[in-house]
Design a protein around this motif. Structure first.
Motif, PDB file in Angstrom:
ATOM      1  N   LEU A   1      42.953  38.470  34.022  1.00 40.38           N
ATOM      2  CA  LEU A   1      44.409  38.375  34.483  1.00 40.38           C
ATOM      3  C   LEU A   1      44.668  39.629  35.979  1.00 40.38           C
ATOM      4  O   LEU A   1      44.831  39.398  36.874  1.00 40.38           O
ATOM      5  CB  LEU A   1      45.604  38.566  33.530  1.00 40.38           C
ATOM      6  N   ILE A   2      44.057  41.005  35.303  1.00 36.04           N
ATOM      7  CA  ILE A   2      44.214  41.920  36.204  1.00 36.04           C
ATOM      8  C   ILE A   2      43.275  41.802  37.333  1.00 36.04           C
ATOM      9  O   ILE A   2      43.779  42.072  38.654  1.00 36.04           O
ATOM     10  CB  ILE A   2      43.848  43.125  35.394  1.00 36.04           C
ATOM     11  N   SER A   3      42.048  41.109  37.248  1.00 35.39           N
ATOM     12  CA  SER A   3      41.096  41.286  38.256  1.00 35.39           C
ATOM     13  C   SER A   3      41.639  40.004  39.255  1.00 35.39           C
ATOM     14  O   SER A   3      41.418  40.197  40.407  1.00 35.39           O
ATOM     15  CB  SER A   3      39.701  40.872  37.952  1.00 35.39           C
ATOM     16  N   GLY A   4      42.082  38.850  38.513  1.00 36.83           N
ATOM     17  CA  GLY A   4      42.522  38.013  39.583  1.00 36.83           C
ATOM     18  C   GLY A   4      43.586  38.218  40.198  1.00 36.83           C
ATOM     19  O   GLY A   4      43.888  37.942  41.424  1.00 36.83           O
ATOM     20  N   THR A   5      44.642  38.989  39.425  1.00 35.32           N
ATOM     21  CA  THR A   5      45.783  39.327  40.381  1.00 35.32           C
ATOM     22  C   THR A   5      45.334  40.431  41.390  1.00 35.32           C
ATOM     23  O   THR A   5      45.954  40.402  42.773  1.00 35.32           O
ATOM     24  CB  THR A   5      46.774  40.096  39.474  1.00 35.32           C
ATOM     25  N   ARG A   6      44.500  41.350  41.158  1.00 36.58           N
ATOM     26  CA  ARG A   6      44.023  42.033  42.478  1.00 36.58           C
ATOM     27  C   ARG A   6      43.581  41.350  43.368  1.00 36.58           C
ATOM     28  O   ARG A   6      43.454  41.422  44.716  1.00 36.58           O
ATOM     29  CB  ARG A   6      43.168  43.196  41.879  1.00 36.58           C
ATOM     30  N   PHE A   7      42.695  40.465  43.145  1.00 36.27           N
ATOM     31  CA  PHE A   7      41.848  39.625  44.258  1.00 36.27           C
ATOM     32  C   PHE A   7      42.912  38.906  45.092  1.00 36.27           C
ATOM     33  O   PHE A   7      42.784  38.884  46.200  1.00 36.27           O
ATOM     34  CB  PHE A   7      40.672  38.708  43.610  1.00 36.27           C
ATOM     35  N   LEU A   8      43.971  38.327  44.489  1.00 39.35           N
ATOM     36  CA  LEU A   8      45.082  37.449  45.007  1.00 39.35           C
ATOM     37  C   LEU A   8      45.709  38.361  46.121  1.00 39.35           C
ATOM     38  O   LEU A   8      46.069  38.277  47.323  1.00 39.35           O
ATOM     39  CB  LEU A   8      45.884  36.901  44.149  1.00 39.35           C
ATOM     40  N   PHE A   9      46.105  39.445  45.599  1.00 38.28           N
ATOM     41  CA  PHE A   9      47.059  40.221  46.635  1.00 38.28           C
ATOM     42  C   PHE A   9      45.851  41.146  47.563  1.00 38.28           C
ATOM     43  O   PHE A   9      46.688  41.359  48.532  1.00 38.28           O
ATOM     44  CB  PHE A   9      47.768  41.503  45.614  1.00 38.28           C
ATOM     45  N   THR A  10      44.545  41.372  47.151  1.00 45.49           N
ATOM     46  CA  THR A  10      44.138  42.224  48.245  1.00 45.49           C
ATOM     47  C   THR A  10      43.149  41.274  49.197  1.00 45.49           C
ATOM     48  O   THR A  10      42.596  41.992  49.902  1.00 45.49           O
ATOM     49  CB  THR A  10      43.189  43.253  47.463  1.00 45.49           C
ATOM     50  N   ALA A  11      42.990  39.915  48.761  1.00 38.43           N
ATOM     51  CA  ALA A  11      42.179  39.238  49.513  1.00 38.43           C
ATOM     52  C   ALA A  11      42.817  37.991  50.254  1.00 38.43           C
ATOM     53  O   ALA A  11      42.722  37.566  51.182  1.00 38.43           O
ATOM     54  CB  ALA A  11      40.940  38.878  48.612  1.00 38.43           C
TER      55      ALA A  11
ATOM     56  N   ALA B   1      36.258  40.907  59.595  1.00 35.42           N
ATOM     57  CA  ALA B   1      37.331  41.424  58.765  1.00 35.42           C
ATOM     58  C   ALA B   1      37.706  40.718  57.586  1.00 35.42           C
ATOM     59  O   ALA B   1      37.736  40.989  56.431  1.00 35.42           O
ATOM     60  CB  ALA B   1      38.548  41.724  59.735  1.00 35.42           C
ATOM     61  N   LEU B   2      37.577  39.459  57.989  1.00 41.15           N
ATOM     62  CA  LEU B   2      37.988  38.490  56.880  1.00 41.15           C
ATOM     63  C   LEU B   2      36.958  38.453  55.713  1.00 41.15           C
ATOM     64  O   LEU B   2      36.885  38.651  54.499  1.00 41.15           O
ATOM     65  CB  LEU B   2      37.974  36.743  57.353  1.00 41.15           C
ATOM     66  N   PHE B   3      35.333  38.468  56.031  1.00 38.78           N
ATOM     67  CA  PHE B   3      34.415  38.596  54.985  1.00 38.78           C
ATOM     68  C   PHE B   3      34.461  40.069  54.379  1.00 38.78           C
ATOM     69  O   PHE B   3      34.445  40.145  53.046  1.00 38.78           O
ATOM     70  CB  PHE B   3      33.256  38.607  55.844  1.00 38.78           C
ATOM     71  N   LEU B   4      34.740  41.118  55.212  1.00 38.44           N
ATOM     72  CA  LEU B   4      34.885  42.364  54.367  1.00 38.44           C
ATOM     73  C   LEU B   4      36.223  42.328  53.583  1.00 38.44           C
ATOM     74  O   LEU B   4      36.071  43.219  52.380  1.00 38.44           O
ATOM     75  CB  LEU B   4      35.015  43.507  55.367  1.00 38.44           C
ATOM     76  N   LEU B   5      37.138  41.757  53.857  1.00 35.26           N
ATOM     77  CA  LEU B   5      38.524  41.447  52.989  1.00 35.26           C
ATOM     78  C   LEU B   5      38.023  40.820  51.671  1.00 35.26           C
ATOM     79  O   LEU B   5      38.522  41.504  50.788  1.00 35.26           O
ATOM     80  CB  LEU B   5      39.383  40.918  53.759  1.00 35.26           C
ATOM     81  N   PHE B   6      37.425  39.705  51.700  1.00 39.35           N
ATOM     82  CA  PHE B   6      37.098  39.103  50.675  1.00 39.35           C
ATOM     83  C   PHE B   6      36.108  39.698  49.703  1.00 39.35           C
ATOM     84  O   PHE B   6      36.240  39.770  48.523  1.00 39.35           O
ATOM     85  CB  PHE B   6      36.920  37.529  51.063  1.00 39.35           C
ATOM     86  N   VAL B   7      34.961  40.203  50.117  1.00 41.59           N
ATOM     87  CA  VAL B   7      33.782  40.654  49.636  1.00 41.59           C
ATOM     88  C   VAL B   7      34.379  42.076  48.722  1.00 41.59           C
ATOM     89  O   VAL B   7      34.104  42.270  47.791  1.00 41.59           O
ATOM     90  CB  VAL B   7      32.723  40.798  50.437  1.00 41.59           C
ATOM     91  N   GLY B   8      34.990  43.019  49.630  1.00 43.04           N
ATOM     92  CA  GLY B   8      35.589  44.066  49.212  1.00 43.04           C
ATOM     93  C   GLY B   8      36.577  44.039  47.934  1.00 43.04           C
ATOM     94  O   GLY B   8      36.452  44.405  46.802  1.00 43.04           O
ATOM     95  N   ALA B   9      37.423  42.777  48.102  1.00 43.07           N
ATOM     96  CA  ALA B   9      38.335  42.644  46.928  1.00 43.07           C
ATOM     97  C   ALA B   9      37.642  41.907  45.709  1.00 43.07           C
ATOM     98  O   ALA B   9      37.961  42.418  44.569  1.00 43.07           O
ATOM     99  CB  ALA B   9      39.490  41.565  47.347  1.00 43.07           C
ATOM    100  N   ALA B  10      36.679  41.095  45.837  1.00 43.07           N
ATOM    101  CA  ALA B  10      35.773  40.598  44.818  1.00 43.07           C
ATOM    102  C   ALA B  10      34.820  41.732  44.338  1.00 43.07           C
ATOM    103  O   ALA B  10      35.072  41.661  42.918  1.00 43.07           O
ATOM    104  CB  ALA B  10      34.888  39.398  45.373  1.00 43.07           C
ATOM    105  N   ILE B  11      34.429  42.519  44.801  1.00 43.61           N
ATOM    106  CA  ILE B  11      33.897  43.628  44.284  1.00 43.61           C
ATOM    107  C   ILE B  11      34.644  44.595  43.372  1.00 43.61           C
ATOM    108  O   ILE B  11      34.157  45.032  42.315  1.00 43.61           O
ATOM    109  CB  ILE B  11      33.090  44.304  45.358  1.00 43.61           C
ATOM    110  N   ARG B  12      35.811  44.928  43.929  1.00 46.45           N
ATOM    111  CA  ARG B  12      36.697  45.852  43.145  1.00 46.45           C
ATOM    112  C   ARG B  12      37.172  44.912  41.834  1.00 46.45           C
ATOM    113  O   ARG B  12      37.506  45.712  40.953  1.00 46.45           O
ATOM    114  CB  ARG B  12      37.995  46.014  43.915  1.00 46.45           C
ATOM    115  N   SER B  13      37.373  43.681  41.908  1.00 50.58           N
ATOM    116  CA  SER B  13      37.725  42.834  41.078  1.00 50.58           C
ATOM    117  C   SER B  13      36.761  42.505  39.887  1.00 50.58           C
ATOM    118  O   SER B  13      37.159  42.872  38.693  1.00 50.58           O
ATOM    119  CB  SER B  13      38.265  41.681  41.430  1.00 50.58           C
TER     120      SER B  13
END
Length: 867
Positions: free
Chosen positions: A256-266, A302-314
């Motif tokens: 839940l935490i990682s999915g919510t982080r990914f939604l809000f940051t990606a 920017a879109l790639f960095l946004l999604f990949v960065g959020a996925a790595i943090r999650s």
């Protein structure tokens, strides 16, 4: 289960409402659709002319050999738009043509030569014929436009493939001079200043300035949304975690935490970026030429960095390892996470620099040095990230699916990290970059899919499967597990359905219009003989079957739990009615599903013939049991709850199914008996007509007992039992003069035959105590033995003890007073009788002792010898 009932009830009501309002809605839709078709056909010529002009411009550009990569991309997009419009207009024209032909058919056949027709009918026939000709002409023009568009699309695709192959398999000489590398890196460092010097004095005037001024407020708002989502997403998740998430299992909480982080940051900033790019791209004067390509590449990076960065943090959570979802160690989460973030930054920066160098027209050495350097750095970081020292190795889970997939993925990543430097050393720099790009895009796509899948499952498990606290739940874990399983299947089906087309668009060269046409073709279907197969009809049939079957099951449950229990029908008849209603529901659901699939029900005769052949070869027993089950439900020789005896098995009937009947024995085991055996064999049913039945207790008393007293006690025992009926009255029957006792039977009728064992046992306990108090003996079997010639036997034993050999003694006769004796038995006959085993053993033992000279055990010759 209550919620599921409500869902089925709602679906049934919606289905009935749709069926009831279908004629009225269909009439309104038909009129609206006819008006739309008429307007579209009136404007068809203008649209066809526009499409012809656009295709002509593309053909001229291709003929002049002025094809660039951007032109190929834009040209294919234009062709896709044209083909979609052509297909839509073609469908409308086909529907319109069918309407005209149906109207013409209602006018009947045209009159024969020499016959006249009613003037009004003739005018209407002529008008419809003109409409048919006009619509047919439009269809022919649309087919021609579609043919030209397809040809141009194939030419552009061939050009793209040729350039792609030439670029990927092209080999370059890797510069080995360090001076070239230093010069190239110096130019790369000066790229920002070169861009500033080139575009510092850029002034937007005219239409471009006006368009930028119009969209500026929207771009500012979207930029604010992106920044707010990036900053606020982390704060919302880490500081304002819902209290309910703290009580769920750790796996769900981390998901839940990682999915919510990914939604809000990606997802949120990514959608905002896509909207901003769409706004810019909709203005033709803003994204023209090389600068437009550079802006496009910046948005992509920017879109790639946004999604990949959020996925790595999650997934890895390098700055908070306790929230990691990957199978890394705490130290490995930091190293792998930071390495992955650096790889994403380098890859995004490489995309921007490469396009910037192309836009500014720099030398090839700059692009070559930049590509080689970035790919080498990324290869080293990927190799380090795939080392096993940073990953957890649990021997217990070693052979499970996900750990095995993780190990094999790391091995593949190591192989790719080694392969890319080797390819660059050989000069295949473009091929190495292509592998790297697809690897990065593939990892990003799979990571995003995995995160969203786990997030959806955790949300569903937290808020749908267990909406109430565990201690207040009245639903069993089995029900929760079944519901969780089917919801997970639903989530996987939905996500795969969405992910597959997106993956096809990202990783293949298939055009969007081709994908749509393929889906349409799958939904429209194909014709095989007289049967039409289509995905649409199959899905509609499956949906119809599920809805109707669910509704019938719901009504069956209502019938068996609420309606039938309030009637005066017995339990077996209630079960029969409920089972027949269930079979009828299955048949109705199958027929409606077949009808919804578009199959002619008259073809069922062929299917029935084929089934009959199968029955004749190998399905006799199955059909026999099925028909026997129907007979059991209709004739009801046995019912649910009956106490039956079938051969060596007896017990209560628990369920009568299609193929077999389940019996629960008295030791709580289940016996499944095929229905055909219950029809063809003898079955004892204790409770077929009623529950009452007779019980019998056998008792024997000694010959000296008072029989009247015995009769009085037995009747008294029966009269005071509440389970025994007073009519017919209990009775005591004097059965016989037995060998050892006087035999009586206490016979009585019970209200419920199921109590026969308990009542009999209770009466026997009381009878034992009552007979003891009254002095009445319950004898056991007795037998009197009469031994004849006992004196001879005694003398023979005594002589054997003295060591004297005597003739074989006569065997004593055993007289059984109960056995008849023959009158012709004399002494000679007694000698011929068989020696008893014990006496024969004693004689043989004494003879052996005397022959071996064993001394006599006793000194007195008259004393008893040892036996």
């Amino acid at each position: 289960m209550t919620s599921l009932r409500h869902v089925f009830a709602g679906l049934a009501i919606c289905l009935l409402a749709m069926t009831a309002t279908h004629p009225v809605a269909a009439q309104g839709d038909d009129k609206a659709q006819e008006a739309v078709q008429k307007i579209e056909l009136e404007n068809a010529q203008n649209r066809i002319s526009e499409w012809d002009d656009a295709l002509g411009d593309l053909e001229k550009t291709i003929a002049r050999d002025e094809v660039t990569n951007r032109f190929i991309s834009d040209g294919r997009d234009k062709i896709e738009t044209i083909q979609l419009g052509v297909n839509t207009l073609h469908d409308r024209a086909d529907e319109r043509l069918k309407r005209f032909k149906a109207a013409l058919g209602k006018l009947g056949e045209p009159p024969a030569e020499g016959q006249e027709e009613v003037p009004a009918v003739a005018r209407e026939r002529e008008r419809i014929g003109q409409d048919i000709a006009r619509v047919t002409g439009v269809i022919k023009q649309l087919e021609l436009v579609d043919f030209r568009a397809t040809e141009l699309s194939d030419q552009l695709a061939a050009l793209a493939r040729e350039r792609f192959t030439r670029r990927i398999l092209g080999r370059v000489d890797v510069p080995l001079d360090p001076g070239v590398w230093l010069t190239a890196w110096g130019e790369i460092v000066r790229l920002p200043s070169m861009v500033q010097a080139r575009y510092a004095n850029l002034e937007l005037e005219g239409q471009a300035a006006d368009e930028l001024a119009e969209i500026a407020p929207g771009l500012v708002l979207l930029s604010f949304i992106v920044i707010a989502a990036l900053i606020g997403g982390e704060v919302l998740v880490l500081r304002y975690m819902p209290a309910r998430w703290k009580a769920v299992p750790s796996e769900d909480r981390v998901a839940l935490i990682s999915g919510t982080r990914f939604l809000f940051t990606a997802m949120v900033p990514g959608i905002a970026l896509l909207v901003a790019y769409g706004i810019l791209d909709s203005r033709e004067d803003l994204l023209n030429g090389a600068m437009g390509d550079f802006i496009h590449q910046c948005f992509a990076a920017a879109l790639f960095l946004l999604f990949v960065g959020a996925a790595i943090r999650s997934v890895h959570s390098p700055f908070s390892p306790t929230l990691r979802r990957a199978g890394t160690t705490p130290r490995g989460a930091r190293i792998v996470g930071v390495s992955s973030l650096v790889v994403a930054l380098i890859f995004a920066w490489d995309m921007v620099l490469l396009q910037g160098a192309t836009t500014l027209g720099t030398s090839l050495d700059i692009a070559l040095v930049q590509s080689i350097s970035n790919v080498l750095i990324i290869s080293v970081l990927l190799f380090v990230s795939s080392l096993g020292v940073f990953w957890v190795h649990d021997e217990k889970d070693r052979h499970e699916f996900w750990p095995k997939l993780e190990r094999r993925s790391r091995r593949g990543l190591k192989a790719v990290a080694i392969l890319m430097p080797v390819l660059m050393a050989l000069g295949y720099v473009a091929l190495a970059r292509f592998i790297l790009e697809n690897l990065m895009m593939g990892l990003a796509f799979l990571t995003c899919y995995w995160l969203l899948r786990g997030y959806s499952r955790a949300l569903m498990h937290t808020y749908l499967v267990r909406p109430e606290p565990a201690e207040d739940s009245k639903t069993t874990d089995a029900v929760h597990g079944t519901l969780y399983f089917w919801l997970r299947v639903l989530i996987d089906v939905v996500m795969v359905t969405i992910a597959v087309p997106v993956a096809v668009m990202i990783f293949t060269d298939i055009a969007w219009v081709d994908l749509i046409l393929a889906v349409q073709q799958a939904f429209v279907g194909i014709q095989v003989g007289g049967i039409h197969f289509s995905l649409k009809s199959i899905l509609l049939a499956a949906l119809m079957f599920v809805i109707v079957l669910g509704a019938m099951r719901f009504f069956q449950r209502m019938l068996s739990t609420r309606v039938l229990p309030n009637t005066k029908l017995d339990q077996g008849l209630q079960h029969s009615v409920s089972a027949i209603f269930g079979y009828a529901g299955i048949c109705l659901a199958v027929l409606l599903a077949i009808s919804a699939a578009g199959m002619d029900l008259s073809n069922l005769a062929i299917i029935a013939g084929a089934i009959s052949v199968g029955i004749g070869f190998g399905m006799q027993s199955i059909v026999n049991n099925f028909v026997s089950g129907l007979i059991l439900l209709v004739e009801r020789p046995i019912k649910v709850g009956d106490w039956i005896v079938v051969g060596a098995d007896q017990g209560f009937v628990k369920d009568i199914r299609v193929r077999a009947t389940e019996i629960e024995t008295f030791d709580r085991s289940s016996v499944v008996i095929p229905n055909s055996e219950l029809i063809s064999n003898r079955v004892l049913n204790w409770t077929l007509k009623e529950r009452s039945g007779r019980g019998i207790i056998k008792i024997g008393v000694s010959y000296g007992a008072d029989v009247d007293k015995v009769r009085e006690i037995l009747l008294e025992m029966a009269d005071k039992r509440r389970e025994i009926l007073s009519y017919p009255a209990p009775q005591v029957v004097f059965m016989d003069f037995g060998a050892s006792s006087l035999d009586f039977e206490l016979r009585y009728f019970l209200r419920d035959i199921g109590d026969v064992m308990a009542v009999a046992s209770s009466i026997r306990f009381e009878l034992v105590q009552r007979f003891r108090d009254e002095g009445i003996e319950i004898p056991f079997p007795q037998r009197d033995l009469n031994l004849r010639d006992i004196d001879k036997l005694t003398e023979a034993i005594r002589d054997a003890g003295r060591g004297q050999t005597r003739p074989r003694p006569e065997t004593p006769q055993v007289e059984d007073k109960q056995a008849p004796q023959s009158d012709d038995v004399d002494g000679h006959g007694a000698d011929q009788q068989a020696t008893p085993p014990s006496a024969a053993k004693d004689i043989s033992r004494d003879q052996d002792a005397s022959s071996r000279g064993i001394p006599d055990a006793g000194g007195d010759p008259d004393a008893d010898a040892p036996r």
